[in-house]
Motif scaffolding. Sequence first.
Motif, PDB file in Angstrom:
ATOM      1  N   GLY A  29       0.801  -1.212   0.000  1.00 22.78           N
ATOM      2  CA  GLY A  29       0.000   0.000   0.000  1.00 22.78           C
ATOM      3  C   GLY A  29       0.832   1.257   0.000  1.00 22.78           C
ATOM      4  O   GLY A  29       0.283   2.368   0.008  1.00 22.78           O
ATOM      5  N   GLU A  30       2.167   1.121  -0.026  1.00 26.53           N
ATOM      6  CA  GLU A  30       3.032   2.301  -0.031  1.00 26.53           C
ATOM      7  C   GLU A  30       3.020   2.953  -1.406  1.00 26.53           C
ATOM      8  O   GLU A  30       2.838   2.283  -2.431  1.00 26.53           O
ATOM      9  N   VAL A  31       3.213   4.267  -1.428  1.00 28.93           N
ATOM     10  CA  VAL A  31       3.234   5.031  -2.679  1.00 28.93           C
ATOM     11  C   VAL A  31       4.688   5.349  -2.997  1.00 28.93           C
ATOM     12  O   VAL A  31       5.365   6.043  -2.235  1.00 28.93           O
ATOM     13  N   ARG A  32       5.163   4.859  -4.144  1.00 27.92           N
ATOM     14  CA  ARG A  32       6.575   4.965  -4.501  1.00 27.92           C
ATOM     15  C   ARG A  32       6.812   6.060  -5.541  1.00 27.92           C
ATOM     16  O   ARG A  32       5.890   6.489  -6.239  1.00 27.92           O
ATOM     17  N   SER A  33       8.055   6.448  -5.661  1.00 30.72           N
ATOM     18  CA  SER A  33       8.437   7.540  -6.545  1.00 30.72           C
ATOM     19  C   SER A  33       8.333   7.135  -8.016  1.00 30.72           C
ATOM     20  O   SER A  33       8.386   5.949  -8.368  1.00 30.72           O
ATOM     21  N   VAL A  54       1.162  13.449  -4.880  1.00 32.62           N
ATOM     22  CA  VAL A  54       2.383  12.795  -5.375  1.00 32.62           C
ATOM     23  C   VAL A  54       2.977  11.940  -4.264  1.00 32.62           C
ATOM     24  O   VAL A  54       2.606  12.070  -3.090  1.00 32.62           O
ATOM     25  N   PRO A  55       3.911  11.044  -4.585  1.00 36.61           N
ATOM     26  CA  PRO A  55       4.629  10.304  -3.537  1.00 36.61           C
ATOM     27  C   PRO A  55       5.388  11.261  -2.616  1.00 36.61           C
ATOM     28  O   PRO A  55       5.893  12.298  -3.057  1.00 36.61           O
ATOM     29  N   VAL A  86       1.075  20.952  -3.842  1.00 40.94           N
ATOM     30  CA  VAL A  86       1.615  19.600  -3.993  1.00 40.94           C
ATOM     31  C   VAL A  86       1.534  18.902  -2.636  1.00 40.94           C
ATOM     32  O   VAL A  86       2.083  19.378  -1.649  1.00 40.94           O
ATOM     33  N   ILE A  87       0.839  17.780  -2.601  1.00 41.23           N
ATOM     34  CA  ILE A  87       0.643  17.024  -1.365  1.00 41.23           C
ATOM     35  C   ILE A  87       1.367  15.692  -1.491  1.00 41.23           C
ATOM     36  O   ILE A  87       1.093  14.897  -2.408  1.00 41.23           O
ATOM     37  N   GLY A  88       2.308  15.425  -0.601  1.00 41.16           N
ATOM     38  CA  GLY A  88       3.054  14.175  -0.608  1.00 41.16           C
ATOM     39  C   GLY A  88       2.407  13.143   0.300  1.00 41.16           C
ATOM     40  O   GLY A  88       2.010  13.452   1.428  1.00 41.16           O
TER      41      GLY A  88
END
Length: 271
Positions: free
Chosen positions: A217-221, A242-243, A258-260
């Motif tokens: 479930g992690e969001v990667r670059s 974005v990641p 921009v929300i990481g």
Amino acid sequence: NSAPGSVSQVRESTNILMQLAKGLDVSVFIVGHVTKEGTVAGPRVLEHMVDTVLYFEGDRHASYRILRGVKNRFGSTNEIGVFEMRREGLIQVENPSEFMLSGRAEMASGSVVVCAMEGTRPVLLEIQALVCRTNFGMPRRTAAGLDYNRVNLLMAVLEKRMNLPLSGYDAYVNIAGGIRLNEPAADLGIVLSVFSSYKNLPIPEKTVAFGEVGLGGEVRSVTMPEQRIQEAKKLGFQTCIVPWVVKQSLGETDGIEVIGVKHIREAVDVI
């Protein structure tokens, strides 16, 4: 003197055309037809001999056509040309992102905009998802323009990491406009569109998202985040999900928020 279409005849004929082209300093286009698998028909020796191989792609039900370079001996293949078929002929599409997003429904659940890279050109695309309770024992899954197995994988991630009972629901995922997308950066958009449709929760229309989603479930670059954000800003989008790694590496981004996010749970909280 060999049989028509044989390897030796194709090789010798192409060699004669190459000598003419170089001797007269002119360009020669050799036009061939394409098989059902999407490759040039006949022996592959033809593609090895020429300097450039161009594919002119398009769906018969879509008005756009894409000119894509798959081989270029003296340059880059990271560019595409987008054209629209009109009554007066093929017209170049100056802004493919705006063209792909035209006619988008307002405040509809299951719709999210992602930014994909076609070579070095960022293109904004709309991913649509429709999730509804199944009437059969086996839920039906359909993916148009996306990898079917990738969509199934991301739905399994949603079910495991977000506790969504998607095993009892049909799911239809589509890219509006008929274009095909195989980039991992679309993962976050697919996850958000499926979640939005399941909850019947519209995503703010001025929001764009991109990022690769892992099995945890992690969001990667992803690559080229600055170009993606600039393209979204140019078309008037106000928020970009974005990641978190990408957010940390960015400088000032005036004109767009921009929300990481580190996990899909954080991305869901944003919408």
